[in-house]
Motif scaffolding. Structure first.
Motif, PDB file in Angstrom:
ATOM      1  N   LYS A   1      12.102  -1.558   8.714  1.00 51.79           N
ATOM      2  CA  LYS A   1      13.278  -1.315   7.877  1.00 51.79           C
ATOM      3  C   LYS A   1      13.350  -2.336   6.756  1.00 51.79           C
ATOM      4  O   LYS A   1      13.177  -3.527   6.974  1.00 51.79           O
ATOM      5  CB  LYS A   1      14.549  -1.380   8.729  1.00 51.79           C
ATOM      6  N   GLY A   2      13.612  -1.837   5.565  1.00 51.86           N
ATOM      7  CA  GLY A   2      13.718  -2.700   4.406  1.00 51.86           C
ATOM      8  C   GLY A   2      12.383  -3.001   3.743  1.00 51.86           C
ATOM      9  O   GLY A   2      12.351  -3.565   2.650  1.00 51.86           O
ATOM     10  N   ARG A   3      11.279  -2.640   4.395  1.00 50.05           N
ATOM     11  CA  ARG A   3       9.949  -2.889   3.826  1.00 50.05           C
ATOM     12  C   ARG A   3       9.199  -1.597   3.512  1.00 50.05           C
ATOM     13  O   ARG A   3       8.437  -1.533   2.554  1.00 50.05           O
ATOM     14  CB  ARG A   3       9.111  -3.719   4.801  1.00 50.05           C
TER      15      ARG A   3
ATOM     16  N   GLN B   1       5.464   4.305   1.415  1.00 51.43           N
ATOM     17  CA  GLN B   1       5.323   3.098   0.602  1.00 51.43           C
ATOM     18  C   GLN B   1       5.551   1.904   1.506  1.00 51.43           C
ATOM     19  O   GLN B   1       6.616   1.787   2.132  1.00 51.43           O
ATOM     20  CB  GLN B   1       6.336   3.101  -0.538  1.00 51.43           C
ATOM     21  N   MET B   2       4.567   1.027   1.576  1.00 49.59           N
ATOM     22  CA  MET B   2       4.632  -0.123   2.470  1.00 49.59           C
ATOM     23  C   MET B   2       4.583  -1.395   1.643  1.00 49.59           C
ATOM     24  O   MET B   2       3.588  -1.649   0.947  1.00 49.59           O
ATOM     25  CB  MET B   2       3.473  -0.091   3.466  1.00 49.59           C
ATOM     26  N   ASN B   3       5.642  -2.160   1.690  1.00 44.81           N
ATOM     27  CA  ASN B   3       5.727  -3.436   0.971  1.00 44.81           C
ATOM     28  C   ASN B   3       5.827  -4.591   1.947  1.00 44.81           C
ATOM     29  O   ASN B   3       6.147  -4.404   3.126  1.00 44.81           O
ATOM     30  CB  ASN B   3       6.946  -3.420   0.048  1.00 44.81           C
ATOM     31  N   SER B   4       5.577  -5.776   1.452  1.00 43.49           N
ATOM     32  CA  SER B   4       5.671  -6.999   2.261  1.00 43.49           C
ATOM     33  C   SER B   4       4.903  -6.840   3.569  1.00 43.49           C
ATOM     34  O   SER B   4       5.407  -7.156   4.656  1.00 43.49           O
ATOM     35  CB  SER B   4       7.141  -7.335   2.544  1.00 43.49           C
ATOM     36  N   LEU B   5       3.689  -6.350   3.466  1.00 47.97           N
ATOM     37  CA  LEU B   5       2.890  -6.096   4.664  1.00 47.97           C
ATOM     38  C   LEU B   5       2.546  -7.395   5.383  1.00 47.97           C
ATOM     39  O   LEU B   5       2.300  -8.436   4.754  1.00 47.97           O
ATOM     40  CB  LEU B   5       1.626  -5.339   4.290  1.00 47.97           C
ATOM     41  N   GLN B   6       2.529  -7.290   6.701  1.00 54.33           N
ATOM     42  CA  GLN B   6       2.235  -8.425   7.562  1.00 54.33           C
ATOM     43  C   GLN B   6       1.071  -8.081   8.489  1.00 54.33           C
ATOM     44  O   GLN B   6       0.795  -6.908   8.724  1.00 54.33           O
ATOM     45  CB  GLN B   6       3.473  -8.791   8.370  1.00 54.33           C
ATOM     46  N   PRO B   7       0.402  -9.076   9.040  1.00 50.65           N
ATOM     47  CA  PRO B   7      -0.733  -8.784   9.946  1.00 50.65           C
ATOM     48  C   PRO B   7      -0.355  -7.847  11.097  1.00 50.65           C
ATOM     49  O   PRO B   7      -1.193  -7.033  11.520  1.00 50.65           O
ATOM     50  CB  PRO B   7      -1.137 -10.167  10.447  1.00 50.65           C
ATOM     51  N   GLU B   8       0.870  -7.928  11.560  1.00 52.11           N
ATOM     52  CA  GLU B   8       1.286  -7.056  12.667  1.00 52.11           C
ATOM     53  C   GLU B   8       1.430  -5.591  12.254  1.00 52.11           C
ATOM     54  O   GLU B   8       1.630  -4.728  13.119  1.00 52.11           O
ATOM     55  CB  GLU B   8       2.591  -7.556  13.288  1.00 52.11           C
TER      56      GLU B   8
ATOM     57  N   LEU C   1       0.860  -1.181   0.000  1.00 59.76           N
ATOM     58  CA  LEU C   1       0.000   0.000   0.000  1.00 59.76           C
ATOM     59  C   LEU C   1       0.898   1.234   0.000  1.00 59.76           C
ATOM     60  O   LEU C   1       2.032   1.183   0.503  1.00 59.76           O
ATOM     61  CB  LEU C   1      -0.893   0.058   1.250  1.00 59.76           C
ATOM     62  N   ARG C   2       0.361   2.324  -0.532  1.00 62.38           N
ATOM     63  CA  ARG C   2       1.063   3.598  -0.418  1.00 62.38           C
ATOM     64  C   ARG C   2       0.141   4.608   0.247  1.00 62.38           C
ATOM     65  O   ARG C   2      -0.943   4.895  -0.263  1.00 62.38           O
ATOM     66  CB  ARG C   2       1.520   4.129  -1.773  1.00 62.38           C
ATOM     67  N   LEU C   3       0.591   5.120   1.371  1.00 64.04           N
ATOM     68  CA  LEU C   3      -0.140   6.164   2.071  1.00 64.04           C
ATOM     69  C   LEU C   3       0.354   7.536   1.617  1.00 64.04           C
ATOM     70  O   LEU C   3       1.545   7.710   1.338  1.00 64.04           O
ATOM     71  CB  LEU C   3       0.041   6.042   3.581  1.00 64.04           C
TER      72      LEU C   3
END
Length: 118
Positions: free
Chosen positions: A64-66, A81-88, A18-20
């Motif tokens: 970091k890195g994501r 920019q948020m990549n490799s998003l996880q439930p947390e 996602l991109r905020l």
């Protein structure tokens, strides 16, 4: 006075992106340190990423890195920019503007929900 309006949140599957965006109104945007915070249910608000007026960045270890923070001063906008998003990563994400001169000026957006779930 600065008003901040976030957009770009939503529901995404684990591993997605996602991109905020955070659009600022008011003057002197380029002088502000801009940051993204988040708050998950039952937890304290935490710093996710920040970018100085000069473009220096810092990140929480957990992202970091994501995640990547950036800004376009000509558009008075900061991005996450948020990549490799996880439930947390599920939380309400808040945009923050801070300027320290002889006084501290700090402003918050209303927040945008990010939910990472399958």
């Amino acid at each position: 006075q600065v008003q901040l309006v976030e957009s770009g949140g939503g529901l995404v599957q684990p591993g997605g992106s996602l991109r905020l965006s955070c659009a600022a109104s008011g003057s002197s945007f380029s002088a502000y340190r801009m940051a993204w915070y988040r708050q998950a249910p039952g937890k304290q608000r935490e710093l996710v990423a920040a970018i100085s007026s000069g473009g220096s960045t810092n990140y929480a270890d957990s992202v970091k890195g994501r995640f990547t923070i950036s800004r376009t001063d000509a558009k008075n906008t900061v991005y996450l920019q948020m990549n490799s998003l996880q439930p947390e990563d599920t939380a309400v994400y808040y945009c923050n503007a801070r300027l320290l001169t002889t006084v501290l000026r700090m402003y918050w957006g209303q927040g945008t929900q990010v939910t990472v779930s399958s």
